[in-house]
Write a protein that holds these residues in place. Structure first.
Motif, mmCIF file in Angstrom:
data_model
loop_
_atom_site.group_PDB
_atom_site.id
_atom_site.type_symbol
_atom_site.label_atom_id
_atom_site.label_comp_id
_atom_site.label_asym_id
_atom_site.label_seq_id
_atom_site.Cartn_x
_atom_site.Cartn_y
_atom_site.Cartn_z
ATOM 1 N N PRO A 240 91.301 -0.807 -8.051
ATOM 2 C CA PRO A 240 91.113 0.607 -7.443
ATOM 3 C C PRO A 240 91.131 1.785 -8.445
ATOM 4 C CG PRO A 240 92.977 -0.975 -6.430
ATOM 5 C CD PRO A 240 92.142 -1.515 -7.773
ATOM 6 N N ALA A 241 90.682 2.917 -8.061
ATOM 7 C CA ALA A 241 90.340 3.979 -8.991
ATOM 8 C C ALA A 241 91.714 4.773 -9.353
ATOM 9 C CB ALA A 241 89.604 5.180 -8.348
ATOM 10 N N GLU A 242 92.684 4.550 -8.355
ATOM 11 C CA GLU A 242 94.158 5.131 -8.608
ATOM 12 C C GLU A 242 94.858 4.429 -9.776
ATOM 13 O OE1 GLU A 242 94.247 2.931 -4.634
ATOM 14 O OE2 GLU A 242 93.054 4.307 -5.800
ATOM 15 N N SER A 265 83.132 2.804 -12.644
ATOM 16 C CA SER A 265 83.960 2.233 -11.859
ATOM 17 C C SER A 265 84.538 1.020 -12.250
ATOM 18 C CB SER A 265 83.219 1.926 -10.324
ATOM 19 O OG SER A 265 82.182 1.051 -10.592
ATOM 20 N N ARG A 266 84.098 0.361 -13.345
ATOM 21 C CA ARG A 266 84.565 -0.864 -13.877
ATOM 22 C C ARG A 266 85.347 -0.569 -15.367
ATOM 23 N NH1 ARG A 266 79.445 -0.389 -16.426
ATOM 24 N NH2 ARG A 266 79.188 -1.452 -18.312
ATOM 25 N N LEU A 267 86.091 -1.729 -15.772
ATOM 26 C CA LEU A 267 86.683 -1.695 -17.103
ATOM 27 C C LEU A 267 85.991 -2.560 -18.015
ATOM 28 C CD1 LEU A 267 90.617 -1.728 -15.916
ATOM 29 C CD2 LEU A 267 89.424 0.116 -17.002
ATOM 30 N N HIS A 268 85.871 -2.195 -19.145
ATOM 31 C CA HIS A 268 84.963 -3.058 -20.198
ATOM 32 C C HIS A 268 85.906 -3.509 -21.224
ATOM 33 C CE1 HIS A 268 82.189 -4.575 -22.917
ATOM 34 N NE2 HIS A 268 82.689 -3.971 -23.690
ATOM 35 N N VAL A 269 85.986 -4.660 -21.412
ATOM 36 C CA VAL A 269 86.899 -5.304 -22.178
ATOM 37 C C VAL A 269 86.320 -6.324 -23.264
ATOM 38 C CG1 VAL A 269 89.261 -6.973 -22.357
ATOM 39 C CG2 VAL A 269 88.750 -5.359 -20.395
ATOM 40 N N LEU A 270 86.736 -5.973 -24.697
ATOM 41 C CA LEU A 270 86.182 -7.071 -25.502
ATOM 42 C C LEU A 270 87.486 -7.878 -26.083
ATOM 43 C CD1 LEU A 270 84.168 -7.747 -27.853
ATOM 44 C CD2 LEU A 270 85.343 -6.160 -29.364
ATOM 45 N N GLY A 282 93.849 -7.402 -10.021
ATOM 46 C CA GLY A 282 93.324 -7.359 -8.263
ATOM 47 C C GLY A 282 91.712 -7.385 -8.416
ATOM 48 N N GLY A 283 91.397 -7.194 -9.823
ATOM 49 C CA GLY A 283 89.624 -7.100 -9.929
ATOM 50 C C GLY A 283 89.127 -8.541 -10.177
#
Length: 570
Positions: A240-242, A265-270, A282-283
């Motif tokens: 969620p954005a919040e 709207s997404r999180l990028h992870v290395l 929750g994603g």
């Protein structure tokens, strides 16, 4: 040196008196001829030192160096007649016109007659500066200055180009044009070494060198570097954005994470390992192809550095002021020229809002009006509900401002700047001493307290400027291209601080030429010729560029598409 190399060095070492570690620490590599080679690395990695040694402007302490088959320490003149060198700082004459600058460099090169006239005309056409031949160089935009600098370097028809961060501070449109110009030269057989802090540029090169703390970390094709991050690049979707900023903060504290960033709207992870072991908030998780930035950060060992030290001392802002910054029909005219034309937007508590646009679009003028440094011709600006036109000093006490160019006092030491600005923002006594001490610790300024601010490395100038802007814990923070010229690792540090400040309720207005930074923002406004042509979340702007042939556009695609669509209307 192999026949296919334009530059080779073995065991190259250079140290400077008073500095602990050497600037270049026994590095060895070959740079292919007729290719575009990117030179990347953090601030202080040794890129400029390497460039100056290759150009014959500085001698090495040890090692062997060959440039175009010659030793630059023994035959600098012979090499310089066959190469072009473009330093970081604009080295042309701002009080001369474009044509006068070109003519001066033609004189230096000894060009004359019909050949000279043809060469000048050809370079004006090649650089797109024909319409600006009579304009003073000092009146050119950043992109046009760099094109003029390149044109002057090309007067000698060099076999080799050494370009030291030519795209620093240049907007995405001009940067693309400059890159295409140089790429065309490389396609024609010119060898190019392009130092850059833009990792997308390094990733598009034919060959890349990565320096870190004077050591060569990687030499090879970009795809080979990206292979080292294979299986460790991920997208977390559906957070969620919040909750996104809290999730990013948690990822930076997770030991399994090498790097993390918000991408719309997404999180990028290395991840540090191929099997992900970090929370999803929750994603849902999906693998991504690694970028050159992922490869760069992976080779450096990651950037995740825990919690921002600023977060530990930041106060939570009041919910009484939901709209912290507001621009109402802001307009600014300079004579017959309208720099900002009826621009309106608002920034809520804890929101990060970005202004994007080409150089000269009106972003910095908008910033100056919102800070009370420039009176609008019409319209109004409010900070924390206070109208700058009616109570400027009261409003300025609630905001922090970091200018595009280094605007602190270069003739004062770092410590004196911190002391001065703490007083200017109304801090007194024990509170003032504690804030100066805290800023010194948070931004790692202790080794530089007695050094002149003008002599700081660029990354530390930016840190000092940010420290001075936030020490009074403002409700609104204005950052005008805060990371221009700063390496990717330092940029992550800045955005870690910005993210945490937003979590405490600070409203942040930022302008940037790094479109990946705009992806970290809640909303974006695109400014063109003084007008706001589009506003929305990064994903909303990307939707505007979606086509059957480009179903998943990047923000860069949206930027170019929106600018091109509106150019003929303005």
């Amino acid at each position: 040196m192999s026949p296919s190399a334009s530059i080779a060095f073995t065991g190259l070492r250079k140290a400077f008196k008073g500095q602990g570690a050497p600037a270049l620490d026994g590095i060895s590599a070959e740079i292919p001829a007729g290719a575009m080679t990117g030179l990347a690395g953090p601030d202080g990695a040794g890129k400029t030192t390497l460039m100056r040694i290759l150009a014959g402007l500085m001698d090495r302490d040890a090692g062997d160096v060959t440039v175009l088959g010659r030793d630059p320490a023994k035959d600098a003149a012979g090499i310089q007649s066959r190469m072009g060198y473009m330093p970081q700082r604009f080295g042309l004459y701002e009080d001369l016109t474009v044509m006068e600058n070109l003519s001066l460099y033609a004189d230096i090169r000894g060009l004359s007659g019909a050949g000279r006239r043809a060469r000048l005309a050809g370079l004006l056409e090649f650089s797109g500066l024909e319409r600006f031949a009579a304009r003073l160089a000092g009146k050119l935009s950043g992109g046009m200055k760099q094109k003029l600098g390149l044109a002057c370097v090309l007067l000698g028809e060099p076999e080799l180009l050494l370009l030291d961060e030519p795209s620093v501070g240049v907007d995405p449109i001009s940067r693309r044009e400059l890159w295409n110009m140089v790429r065309k030269l490389a396609s024609g057989g010119v060898s190019v070494l392009w130092a850059t802090s833009y990792l997308d540029e390094a990733g598009k090169s034919d060959w890349v060198l990565l320096l870190n703390s004077g050591k060569l970390v990687f030499s090879g094709r970009p795809c080979e570097a990206m292979g080292k991050a294979a299986g460790r690049s991920w997208a977390i979707e559906g957070v969620p954005a919040e909750s996104r900023r809290e999730a990013l903060s948690a990822l930076f504290r997770d030991g399994a994470v090498a790097d993390a960033s918000v991408r719309g709207s997404r999180l990028h992870v290395l991840s540090r390992e191929e099997k992900p072991s970090f929370p999803l908030f929750g994603g849902s998780l999906r693998p991504e192809s690694p970028s050159f930035e992922d490869a760069f950060i992976s080779l450096l060992g990651g950037t995740a550095a825990g919690e921002s030290a600023l977060a530990r001392r930041a106060r939570q802002r009041s919910h009484d002021i939901p709209i912290t910054v507001e621009a109402r029909n802001l307009t600014r005219r300079f004579g017959d020229f309208t720099a900002v034309d009826d621009v309106s937007f608002s920034i809520g508590r804890g929101e990060i809002f970005a202004l994007l646009g080409p150089n000269g679009a009106g972003k910095s003028t908008t910033f100056r009006m919102l800070c009370g440094l420039l009176a609008p011709s019409s319209g109004s600006a409010l900070v924390a509900g206070i109208d700058l036109g009616k109570s400027a000093s009261k409003a300025r006490a609630r905001l922090g401002f970091m200018a595009q160019k280094f605007s602190l006092y270069g003739n004062l030491s770092v410590g004196q700047n911190l002391d001065f600005f703490s007083g200017a923002y109304g801090l007194r006594g024990k509170e003032r001493r504690e804030e100066v001490s805290l800023m010194t610790e948070i931004f790692g300024l202790s080794p530089f307290l007695d050094r002149s601010a003008a002599l700081l490395p660029l990354g530390y100038k930016r840190r000092l400027a940010l420290a001075c802007a936030v020490m009074h814990q403002p409700d609104a923070l204005f950052l005008d291209e805060p990371t221009s010229g700063v390496d990717p690792v330092a940029r992550r540090e800045f955005w870690l601080h910005i993210n945490h400040l937003a979590l405490t309720g600070v409203a942040v207005l930022v302008s940037t030429h790094f479109l990946d930074e705009a992806e970290c923002c809640d909303r974006v406004a695109l400014i063109l010729r003084g007008r706001n042509i589009a506003t929305g979340t990064p994903d909303e702007l990307k939707l505007k560029a979606r086509t059957p042939s480009l179903p998943d556009p990047a923000l860069e695609d949206a930027f170019f598409a929106l600018v091109e669509a509106n150019e003929h209307e303005l």
